[in-house]
Motif scaffolding. Sequence first.
Motif, PDB file in Angstrom:
ATOM      1  N   GLU A 188       0.845  -1.179   0.000  1.00  0.00           N
ATOM      2  CA  GLU A 188       0.000   0.000   0.000  1.00  0.00           C
ATOM      3  C   GLU A 188       0.884   1.233   0.000  1.00  0.00           C
ATOM      4  OE1 GLU A 188      -3.173   0.017  -0.362  1.00  0.00           O
ATOM      5  OE2 GLU A 188      -3.485  -2.141  -0.189  1.00  0.00           O
ATOM      6  N   VAL A 189       0.337   2.323  -0.500  1.00  0.00           N
ATOM      7  CA  VAL A 189       1.079   3.576  -0.594  1.00  0.00           C
ATOM      8  C   VAL A 189       1.379   4.094   0.817  1.00  0.00           C
ATOM      9  CG1 VAL A 189       1.030   5.949  -1.455  1.00  0.00           C
ATOM     10  CG2 VAL A 189       0.059   4.091  -2.822  1.00  0.00           C
ATOM     11  N   ASP A 190       2.559   4.666   0.988  1.00  0.00           N
ATOM     12  CA  ASP A 190       3.032   5.236   2.250  1.00  0.00           C
ATOM     13  C   ASP A 190       3.254   4.170   3.315  1.00  0.00           C
ATOM     14  OD1 ASP A 190       3.009   7.796   1.174  1.00  0.00           O
ATOM     15  OD2 ASP A 190       0.939   8.161   1.810  1.00  0.00           O
ATOM     16  N   GLN A 191       3.519   2.938   2.899  1.00  0.00           N
ATOM     17  CA  GLN A 191       3.822   1.861   3.848  1.00  0.00           C
ATOM     18  C   GLN A 191       5.110   1.160   3.429  1.00  0.00           C
ATOM     19  OE1 GLN A 191       0.542  -0.817   4.318  1.00  0.00           O
ATOM     20  NE2 GLN A 191      -0.827   0.728   5.208  1.00  0.00           N
ATOM     21  N   TRP A 192       5.760   0.563   4.417  1.00  0.00           N
ATOM     22  CA  TRP A 192       6.958  -0.202   4.132  1.00  0.00           C
ATOM     23  C   TRP A 192       6.602  -1.455   3.348  1.00  0.00           C
ATOM     24  CZ3 TRP A 192       8.878   0.099   9.883  1.00  0.00           C
ATOM     25  CH2 TRP A 192       9.417   1.363  10.113  1.00  0.00           C
ATOM     26  N   ILE A 193       7.578  -1.918   2.586  1.00  0.00           N
ATOM     27  CA  ILE A 193       7.348  -3.156   1.844  1.00  0.00           C
ATOM     28  C   ILE A 193       7.393  -4.339   2.810  1.00  0.00           C
ATOM     29  CG2 ILE A 193       8.329  -2.208  -0.275  1.00  0.00           C
ATOM     30  CD1 ILE A 193      10.878  -3.814   0.323  1.00  0.00           C
ATOM     31  N   PRO A 194       6.688  -5.412   2.539  1.00  0.00           N
ATOM     32  CA  PRO A 194       6.725  -6.594   3.417  1.00  0.00           C
ATOM     33  C   PRO A 194       8.113  -7.232   3.437  1.00  0.00           C
ATOM     34  CG  PRO A 194       4.797  -6.646   1.987  1.00  0.00           C
ATOM     35  CD  PRO A 194       5.680  -5.545   1.472  1.00  0.00           C
ATOM     36  N   PRO A 195       8.427  -7.971   4.478  1.00  0.00           N
ATOM     37  CA  PRO A 195       9.777  -8.570   4.607  1.00  0.00           C
ATOM     38  C   PRO A 195      10.124  -9.528   3.480  1.00  0.00           C
ATOM     39  CG  PRO A 195       8.627  -8.603   6.719  1.00  0.00           C
ATOM     40  CD  PRO A 195       7.637  -8.153   5.713  1.00  0.00           C
ATOM     41  N   GLU A 196       9.124 -10.162   2.853  1.00  0.00           N
ATOM     42  CA  GLU A 196       9.467 -11.124   1.807  1.00  0.00           C
ATOM     43  C   GLU A 196      10.082 -10.466   0.573  1.00  0.00           C
ATOM     44  OE1 GLU A 196       4.886 -10.581   1.685  1.00  0.00           O
ATOM     45  OE2 GLU A 196       6.480 -10.810   3.190  1.00  0.00           O
ATOM     46  N   PHE A 197       9.979  -9.131   0.487  1.00  0.00           N
ATOM     47  CA  PHE A 197      10.563  -8.441  -0.664  1.00  0.00           C
ATOM     48  C   PHE A 197      11.917  -7.805  -0.341  1.00  0.00           C
ATOM     49  CE2 PHE A 197       5.925  -8.202  -1.406  1.00  0.00           C
ATOM     50  CZ  PHE A 197       5.861  -8.874  -2.612  1.00  0.00           C
ATOM     51  N   TYR A 198      12.404  -7.984   0.867  1.00  0.00           N
ATOM     52  CA  TYR A 198      13.662  -7.334   1.252  1.00  0.00           C
ATOM     53  C   TYR A 198      14.818  -7.781   0.350  1.00  0.00           C
ATOM     54  CZ  TYR A 198      11.603  -5.576   5.613  1.00  0.00           C
ATOM     55  OH  TYR A 198      10.854  -4.920   6.542  1.00  0.00           O
ATOM     56  N   ARG A 199      14.934  -9.082   0.122  1.00  0.00           N
ATOM     57  CA  ARG A 199      16.070  -9.588  -0.638  1.00  0.00           C
ATOM     58  C   ARG A 199      16.057  -9.063  -2.076  1.00  0.00           C
ATOM     59  NH1 ARG A 199      19.545 -13.819  -0.003  1.00  0.00           N
ATOM     60  NH2 ARG A 199      18.424 -14.474   1.878  1.00  0.00           N
ATOM     61  N   ALA A 200      14.885  -9.125  -2.732  1.00  0.00           N
ATOM     62  CA  ALA A 200      14.801  -8.674  -4.129  1.00  0.00           C
ATOM     63  C   ALA A 200      15.082  -7.183  -4.248  1.00  0.00           C
ATOM     64  CB  ALA A 200      13.418  -9.002  -4.697  1.00  0.00           C
ATOM     65  N   VAL A 201      14.524  -6.377  -3.313  1.00  0.00           N
ATOM     66  CA  VAL A 201      14.747  -4.932  -3.373  1.00  0.00           C
ATOM     67  C   VAL A 201      16.198  -4.603  -2.993  1.00  0.00           C
ATOM     68  CG1 VAL A 201      14.060  -2.731  -2.344  1.00  0.00           C
ATOM     69  CG2 VAL A 201      12.316  -4.424  -2.940  1.00  0.00           C
ATOM     70  N   ALA A 202      16.771  -5.382  -2.080  1.00  0.00           N
ATOM     71  CA  ALA A 202      18.165  -5.129  -1.710  1.00  0.00           C
ATOM     72  C   ALA A 202      19.101  -5.355  -2.894  1.00  0.00           C
ATOM     73  CB  ALA A 202      18.557  -6.037  -0.543  1.00  0.00           C
ATOM     74  N   LYS A 203      18.814  -6.340  -3.738  1.00  0.00           N
ATOM     75  CA  LYS A 203      19.627  -6.564  -4.931  1.00  0.00           C
ATOM     76  C   LYS A 203      19.564  -5.372  -5.879  1.00  0.00           C
ATOM     77  CE  LYS A 203      19.294 -11.628  -4.945  1.00  0.00           C
ATOM     78  NZ  LYS A 203      18.840 -12.819  -5.707  1.00  0.00           N
ATOM     79  N   ILE A 204      18.339  -4.799  -6.008  1.00  0.00           N
ATOM     80  CA  ILE A 204      18.208  -3.628  -6.886  1.00  0.00           C
ATOM     81  C   ILE A 204      18.988  -2.460  -6.322  1.00  0.00           C
ATOM     82  CG2 ILE A 204      16.554  -1.965  -7.811  1.00  0.00           C
ATOM     83  CD1 ILE A 204      14.495  -4.208  -7.877  1.00  0.00           C
ATOM     84  N   LEU A 205      18.883  -2.222  -5.006  1.00  0.00           N
ATOM     85  CA  LEU A 205      19.622  -1.123  -4.392  1.00  0.00           C
ATOM     86  C   LEU A 205      21.128  -1.324  -4.543  1.00  0.00           C
ATOM     87  CD1 LEU A 205      17.515  -0.650  -1.126  1.00  0.00           C
ATOM     88  CD2 LEU A 205      17.655   0.930  -3.062  1.00  0.00           C
ATOM     89  N   TYR A 206      21.592  -2.545  -4.371  1.00  0.00           N
ATOM     90  CA  TYR A 206      23.025  -2.819  -4.534  1.00  0.00           C
ATOM     91  C   TYR A 206      23.459  -2.523  -5.966  1.00  0.00           C
ATOM     92  CZ  TYR A 206      27.390  -5.422  -4.739  1.00  0.00           C
ATOM     93  OH  TYR A 206      28.701  -5.779  -4.932  1.00  0.00           O
ATOM     94  N   PHE A 207      22.617  -2.937  -6.923  1.00  0.00           N
ATOM     95  CA  PHE A 207      22.943  -2.667  -8.327  1.00  0.00           C
ATOM     96  C   PHE A 207      23.020  -1.175  -8.595  1.00  0.00           C
ATOM     97  CE2 PHE A 207      21.096  -1.616 -12.482  1.00  0.00           C
ATOM     98  CZ  PHE A 207      22.107  -2.090 -13.302  1.00  0.00           C
ATOM     99  N   LEU A 208      22.052  -0.396  -8.058  1.00  0.00           N
ATOM    100  CA  LEU A 208      22.035   1.051  -8.304  1.00  0.00           C
ATOM    101  C   LEU A 208      23.235   1.731  -7.644  1.00  0.00           C
ATOM    102  CD1 LEU A 208      18.211   1.787  -7.837  1.00  0.00           C
ATOM    103  CD2 LEU A 208      19.495   1.636  -9.981  1.00  0.00           C
ATOM    104  N   TYR A 209      23.571   1.335  -6.408  1.00  0.00           N
ATOM    105  CA  TYR A 209      24.719   1.941  -5.733  1.00  0.00           C
ATOM    106  C   TYR A 209      26.013   1.597  -6.469  1.00  0.00           C
ATOM    107  CZ  TYR A 209      21.681   3.053  -1.797  1.00  0.00           C
ATOM    108  OH  TYR A 209      20.703   3.573  -0.985  1.00  0.00           O
ATOM    109  N   SER A 210      26.115   0.366  -6.956  1.00  0.00           N
ATOM    110  CA  SER A 210      27.332  -0.051  -7.686  1.00  0.00           C
ATOM    111  C   SER A 210      27.464   0.770  -8.971  1.00  0.00           C
ATOM    112  CB  SER A 210      27.275  -1.541  -7.991  1.00  0.00           C
ATOM    113  OG  SER A 210      27.186  -2.289  -6.803  1.00  0.00           O
ATOM    114  N   ARG A 211      26.337   0.991  -9.647  1.00  0.00           N
ATOM    115  CA  ARG A 211      26.392   1.753 -10.889  1.00  0.00           C
ATOM    116  C   ARG A 211      26.781   3.195 -10.643  1.00  0.00           C
ATOM    117  NH1 ARG A 211      21.106   2.341 -14.589  1.00  0.00           N
ATOM    118  NH2 ARG A 211      20.598   3.762 -12.866  1.00  0.00           N
ATOM    119  N   GLU A 212      26.310   3.768  -9.529  1.00  0.00           N
ATOM    120  CA  GLU A 212      26.681   5.140  -9.232  1.00  0.00           C
ATOM    121  C   GLU A 212      28.183   5.250  -8.950  1.00  0.00           C
ATOM    122  OE1 GLU A 212      24.278   6.409  -6.018  1.00  0.00           O
ATOM    123  OE2 GLU A 212      22.410   6.498  -7.185  1.00  0.00           O
ATOM    124  N   LYS A 213      28.747   4.246  -8.236  1.00  0.00           N
ATOM    125  CA  LYS A 213      30.173   4.293  -7.950  1.00  0.00           C
ATOM    126  C   LYS A 213      30.988   4.101  -9.209  1.00  0.00           C
ATOM    127  CE  LYS A 213      29.746   2.630  -3.182  1.00  0.00           C
ATOM    128  NZ  LYS A 213      30.100   1.571  -2.225  1.00  0.00           N
TER     129      LYS A 213
END
Length: 354
Positions: free
Chosen positions: A329-354
């Motif tokens: 839902e909007v303005d809510q944290w994502i459920p824990p089951e999506f942490y791993r998938a979203v963490a991979k995206i964040l890692y990819f974005l941070y790596s690309r910025e570096k």
Amino acid sequence: MAGDEDKESKTEEATDRQISQALEKGNVPFSREAPLFASLAAMLVCLVFLIPQSIGALAHELSRFIDDPGGFSLESGSDATALLWETAMAASHFLLPSIITLSVAGLAAALLQNSPAFVLERISPKWNRISLASGWGRIFGGAGLIEFLKSLFKFTAVAVLIIILCDTDQYAVINAMFSDPVLIPALLLSLATRLVSAVCVGIIVLVALDLVWSRVKWRRDLRMTKQDIKEEMKQTEGDPLVKARLRSLAKDRARQRMMTAVPKASFVVANPTHFAVALRYQREEGGAPVVVAKGADLLALRIREIATKHAIPIIEDKPLARALYDSTEVDQWIPPEFYRAVAKILYFLYSREK
């Protein structure tokens, strides 16, 4: 004719609100036969238990008028008043228990049907109560016919019972004329007890039917038309058109707020054409990634346009986009089951910025 058509159009059962309003106005189901039956039953109780005990005392008090009529002094008005007062007291000792019993029985029959309530509207003057047309309708209408049939049944039942009783006890009544006068009160008491008992038994079916009929008629009179139901829903829940319009405006405002939050997103997870979910994650803010906007079809395309305009990364991942759209839902944290998938995206974005 208009009244008949109006009654025919009232096909819907009364709502709880309609019933509560009727009760507040004093419109309650009431059987007129129940207090009558209660009074007859109380009279029977008096004839069986109260009168036989008190009639001896009354006869003793009144016997002085016959045995010694000259023993009362009536030389002045005070003497007459004293004599009348003594006679009234003797009669009250005889009648008062019966009067109290009859009153209590009548009140109990009325109170057991409905709880007491003071309603000023029921006693306020109304012109339709003195209208000849309304009175004619009440007398010769359906309700008047029912009352006439009930009265006819009661008259017929009482007449038949009196005829049967008189036919059965005619010899006892004739013999009483030649017997000791002291026995006549007992005979009259016996005849009265039998008559009242027979009447109670005869009309008990009428009372039961009238109790049911009074409630059926009350429910039928409270019936509503379909238009009445719609009007009541508008009053209690609001006009459906207005409510739909308010919901539409609320959705529009929520959609606008969501679109203004898209530029704050860290990235957008999208299905190429159907779904888009904008997420924001700032390490210094703490917590899990937050859904700032999501949409399907045209709304998803609009989110992608805003993201492109503000140089927000768009990650195309069909399963993740659909799963995030269905589970968040909007303005809510994502459920824990999506942490791993979203963490991979964040890692990819941070790596690309570096």
